[in-house]
Design a protein around this motif. Structure first.
Motif, PDB file in Angstrom:
ATOM      1  N   GLN A   1       0.857  -1.184   0.000  1.00  0.00           N
ATOM      2  CA  GLN A   1       0.000   0.000   0.000  1.00  0.00           C
ATOM      3  C   GLN A   1       0.893   1.234   0.000  1.00  0.00           C
ATOM      4  OE1 GLN A   1      -3.560   0.096   2.531  1.00  0.00           O
ATOM      5  NE2 GLN A   1      -2.986  -1.953   3.268  1.00  0.00           N
ATOM      6  N   ALA A   2       0.362   2.313  -0.503  1.00  0.00           N
ATOM      7  CA  ALA A   2       1.100   3.573  -0.516  1.00  0.00           C
ATOM      8  C   ALA A   2       0.106   4.717  -0.383  1.00  0.00           C
ATOM      9  CB  ALA A   2       1.911   3.720  -1.797  1.00  0.00           C
ATOM     10  N   VAL A   3       0.580   5.810   0.173  1.00  0.00           N
ATOM     11  CA  VAL A   3      -0.280   6.980   0.329  1.00  0.00           C
ATOM     12  C   VAL A   3       0.552   8.231   0.093  1.00  0.00           C
ATOM     13  CG1 VAL A   3       0.142   7.173   2.807  1.00  0.00           C
ATOM     14  CG2 VAL A   3      -1.985   8.074   1.849  1.00  0.00           C
ATOM     15  N   VAL A   4      -0.071   9.226  -0.536  1.00  0.00           N
ATOM     16  CA  VAL A   4       0.588  10.506  -0.769  1.00  0.00           C
ATOM     17  C   VAL A   4      -0.479  11.593  -0.790  1.00  0.00           C
ATOM     18  CG1 VAL A   4       0.494  10.198  -3.284  1.00  0.00           C
ATOM     19  CG2 VAL A   4       2.105  11.832  -2.304  1.00  0.00           C
ATOM     20  N   VAL A   5      -0.158  12.749  -0.220  1.00  0.00           N
ATOM     21  CA  VAL A   5      -1.062  13.900  -0.243  1.00  0.00           C
ATOM     22  C   VAL A   5      -0.636  14.826  -1.379  1.00  0.00           C
ATOM     23  CG1 VAL A   5      -1.854  15.949   0.996  1.00  0.00           C
ATOM     24  CG2 VAL A   5      -1.633  13.763   2.200  1.00  0.00           C
ATOM     25  N   LEU A   6      -1.624  15.200  -2.204  1.00  0.00           N
ATOM     26  CA  LEU A   6      -1.381  16.069  -3.348  1.00  0.00           C
ATOM     27  C   LEU A   6      -2.251  17.313  -3.221  1.00  0.00           C
ATOM     28  CD1 LEU A   6      -1.623  13.247  -6.026  1.00  0.00           C
ATOM     29  CD2 LEU A   6       0.504  14.269  -5.173  1.00  0.00           C
ATOM     30  N   ARG A   7      -1.745  18.431  -3.718  1.00  0.00           N
ATOM     31  CA  ARG A   7      -2.537  19.676  -3.719  1.00  0.00           C
ATOM     32  C   ARG A   7      -3.065  19.914  -5.127  1.00  0.00           C
ATOM     33  NH1 ARG A   7      -1.203  25.299  -4.546  1.00  0.00           N
ATOM     34  NH2 ARG A   7      -2.797  26.619  -3.558  1.00  0.00           N
TER      35      ARG A   7
END
Length: 735
Positions: free
Chosen positions: A633-639
């Motif tokens: 699993q992976a997670v990233v916050v993007l604007r």
């Protein structure tokens, strides 16, 4: 367990069919299990973008066979290995034909003769010219063609401990049988097949009769006309042939008249000036680690050159010197064109980190350490090389030393009482580790002392290779000490044991010394666990060794903790701080990984910027050239500030280990989008951007779930890839 382990086109198919009929389920075959061939092949296949189904069977099946072999060795099962040797030139022609379509398709011409001439030129070039830098395909083909010069060391001697050169091959019978522990080896000559194979198997399995079937006959294949033409036109320069047939892994199996006949058969008619022979046979590599010893390296080289041997090579690695040490060494070398030397320089000191370079550059079974601040006393090289030849079980040789002042004046002996000794018991070895035989500056070791174990982690064991080699040697064979001084050991303020604080008397250096010794104890246990896991140790001996070494580790742990507490004054635990009491220390503020802004319509490939952002988030590995692997699993916050955006377009690909794979994608953990990907397929998936009402609604969390994640398939446990790989992301785009 029976393993038919041959270096290609040596009756492998026929032997496997014969034995499988007699021993169903327990017969395996491979053209190689070691990294020497599989690593270059893997790099070549990656370069060619070869699909899984197009990979050679021996490459894809090798990991499974290696696991079964390790299991059998660990359990003490009887393991029978059948291996063969063949005339190296005949074998190289045969293997080129076997791989004509896969590896030499560009040689195919309008006629059989034209194809044969092109193929002969290519195979000859692979024999005569070494790999250009950065060409993994070329390196693989060289290894495949030159296998007879590499095979026995990598596939038989190193993994199973057989010393083939110490046992004369029975040329009259055409086969020999060797036994070591629970492993039996039938080694036959292809030129004596099938009789040698049948008789050898009958000796291994008394009461059974064997008749070898004639399978995989090259003369009946569609390419047989090319094969005949290739044998007719193939030639090599005579000096190159002489070097090939003089190699111990060739000359041991053929009589002088057979070798002379083979050279006449394949030698060019017209005398030409050939390139250098493909590989010179060296008995030993003298290894010099050089670090800021410009005033002394010249004396060491002079002492070595005064006793130099033609079967010895030099590997000198400058470990980030800044005092002109390398220039002094090169000046000395310029006057000795007869010395086969390889010189390299590290940009900064890396200590143990240079060992992989040493192993890669060395072309000999023995590594003789020659520290750059010492001198080599007369007779050392001859003594060491002759000793290893006479004692095939020896894995480490050390000697007494003459202590020298900083200016080179003799001041004493390292040990004046200890006699010649052989150490072969890893359990009792701990009681003798303070004796003078542990001097690393006098060490010469079989390369397996390094190659049989994973690379040392300098953060876990930054000092003390000489405190490991003795233990490794007794796990693999034995450690021999000679009381004759063979090294001049220079004493000065920059000796490594002094710089590390090994002999310091103050509390700080005592604590540091205790910590270093504790790291060495831990590394010994890691070495033991590695060999046991890979089936390289007798289980009973491994258990006894582990018990004794664990006790030593715990004792050293106590010693270090006491030293640490004496240094810090923390003999007792500090009192717990009352709840709510602020001691003035800075409160913890968690870090936030990088957040990238994505604008509508613009592409954000991993190769240009976004990869560095993604690699800072949980579940992403470090990005490669054009993609970045996720974990399971992976997670990233993007604007994404533009409210009119409808979806995030994600370009990704699946694992090479699954024919089809599911990956789930979601923004802000909304209902995930499932995408089914076939191996080798790159897919762009539109993930809907959910309705945003929060005051931070321009920040979106991308979640990637790849439930089929696996660890990469590796062929060499010493260079295993510990990553868990899920999906490869190539880029993002807001639409």
């Amino acid at each position: 367990m029976i393993l038919v382990l041959t270096y290609a086109k040596v009756c492998t198919t026929s032997i496997t069919e014969l034995l499988a009929a007699r021993f169903p389920g327990e017969v395996f075959n491979s053209h190689g299990l070691g990294s020497w061939l599989h690593e270059p092949l893997a790099h070549a296949l990656a370069l060619r973008a070869t699909a899984q189904q197009d990979m050679p069977p021996f490459h894809t099946e090798a990991p499974g066979i290696a696991r079964r072999l390790a299991e059998a060795m660990a359990k003490g099962e009887s393991v029978t290995i059948v291996s063969g040797v063949r005339d190296p030139i005949v074998r190289s022609i045969s293997v080129a034909m076997q791989n004509l379509d896969a590896d030499f398709a560009d040689c195919l011409g309008a006629t059989a003769e034209a194809t044969a001439e092109a193929l002969a030129a290519r195979v000859g070039d692979l024999w005569l010219r070494d790999t250009p830098d950065g060409d993994p395909n070329r390196l693989y083909l060289e290894r495949m063609i030159r296998a007879p010069l590499i095979w026995f060391r990598e596939e038989i001697e190193t993994p199973f401990g057989f010393d083939l050169r110490a046992h004369a091959f029975d040329r009259q019978r055409g086969y020999s049988i060797l036994t070591r522990g629970n492993v039996r080896l039938l080694l036959f000559r292809h030129e004596n097949a099938p009789t040698a194979i049948q008789n050898g198997l009958a000796e291994l399995f008394p009461g059974m009769e064997f008749r070898l079937p004639h399978s995989n006959d090259g003369t009946t294949k569609p390419t047989s006309e090319i094969y005949r033409a290739l044998k007719s036109c193939f030639r090599l320069p005579r000096p190159a042939l002489e070097a090939i047939y003089a190699h111990p892994d060739v000359s041991s199996y053929y009589a002088a008249d057979e070798i002379a006949g083979a050279i006449e058969r394949w030698a060019e008619d017209a005398p030409v000036q050939p390139p250098a022979a493909p590989h010179q046979s060296f008995a030993a590599t003298v290894f010099i680690p050089l670090r800021n010893h410009a005033g002394w390296i010249g004396q060491q080289l002079d002492s070595l050159f005064s006793q130099w041997r033609s079967d010895t090579e030099l590997v000198l690695i400058d470990d980030g010197s800044d005092d002109g040490s390398l220039s002094v060494a090169l000046e000395r070398l310029s006057g000795r064109p007869d010395v086969a030397a390889t010189v390299m320089r590290n940009s900064q000191a890396i200590g143990h980190g240079m060992l992989p370079s040493l192993v890669a550059l060395s072309r000999a079974p023995l590594l003789i350490q020659a520290d750059s601040d010492d001198i080599t006393l007369p007779g050392r090289l001859d003594t060491i090389i002759n000793h290893f030849a006479a004692n095939p079980g020896c894995r480490l040789f050390t000697s007494n030393a003459l202590l020298l002042s900083e200016g080179g004046i003799p001041i004493s002996l390292s040990g004046a009482e200890m006699p010649d000794t052989v150490f072969d018991d890893p359990v009792t070895l701990l009681d003798r580790q303070m004796e003078p035989c542990w001097l690393g500056a006098s060490s010469a070791y079989h390369r397996s002392v390094i190659e049989a174990f994973p690379p040392l982690d300098p953060e876990l064991c930054p000092y003390g290779l000489d405190l490991l080699t003795g233990f490794r040697a007794t796990l693999l064979g034995s450690h021999h000490y000679r009381s004759r001084p063979l090294v001049g050991w220079r004493q000065h303020a920059s000796n490594s044991h002094r710089v590390s604080g090994w002999q310091g008397s103050d509390l700080a250096t005592q604590e540091h010394s205790a910590a270093l010794k504790l790291m060495v104890c831990a590394q010994r246990l890691r070495d033991l666990a590695w060999l046991r896991t890979n089936g390289k140790l007798d289980p009973v001996r491994a258990a006894a060794t582990e018990a004794r070494w664990n006790a030593d580790f715990l004792a050293q742990t106590d010693h270090w903790m006491r030293s640490r507490n004496r240094l810090t004054g923390t003999h007792a635990a500090s009192a717990p701080r009352a709840a709510g009491v602020n001691d003035g220390s800075r409160r913890h503020i968690p870090a936030i990984p990088p957040i990238a802004t994505l604008l509508r319509g613009r592409e954000y490939p991993v190769a240009r910027g976004i990869g560095s952002v993604l690699s800072g988030w949980s579940g992403f590995h470090h990005h490669e050239e054009n993609w970045i692997w996720t974990s399971r699993q992976a997670v990233v916050v993007l604007r994404i500030p533009e409210t009119a955006c409808q979806s995030l377009l994600i370009t990704l690909a699946g694992l090479p280990y699954h024919e089809r794979q599911s990956v789930f994608l979601s923004l802000n953990f909304a209902a995930p989008v499932e995408v089914r990907m076939a191996f080798g397929q790159t897919t762009s998936v539109a993930v809907p951007i959910p309705r945003r009402e929060d005051r931070q609604d321009d920040l979106l969390t991308l979640w990637i779930d790849a439930p089929d994640a696996v660890r990469p398939v590796t062929v060499d446990p010493r260079n295993s890839d510990a990553r868990l790989l899920g999906a490869a992301v190539f880029g993002l785009q807001v639409v």
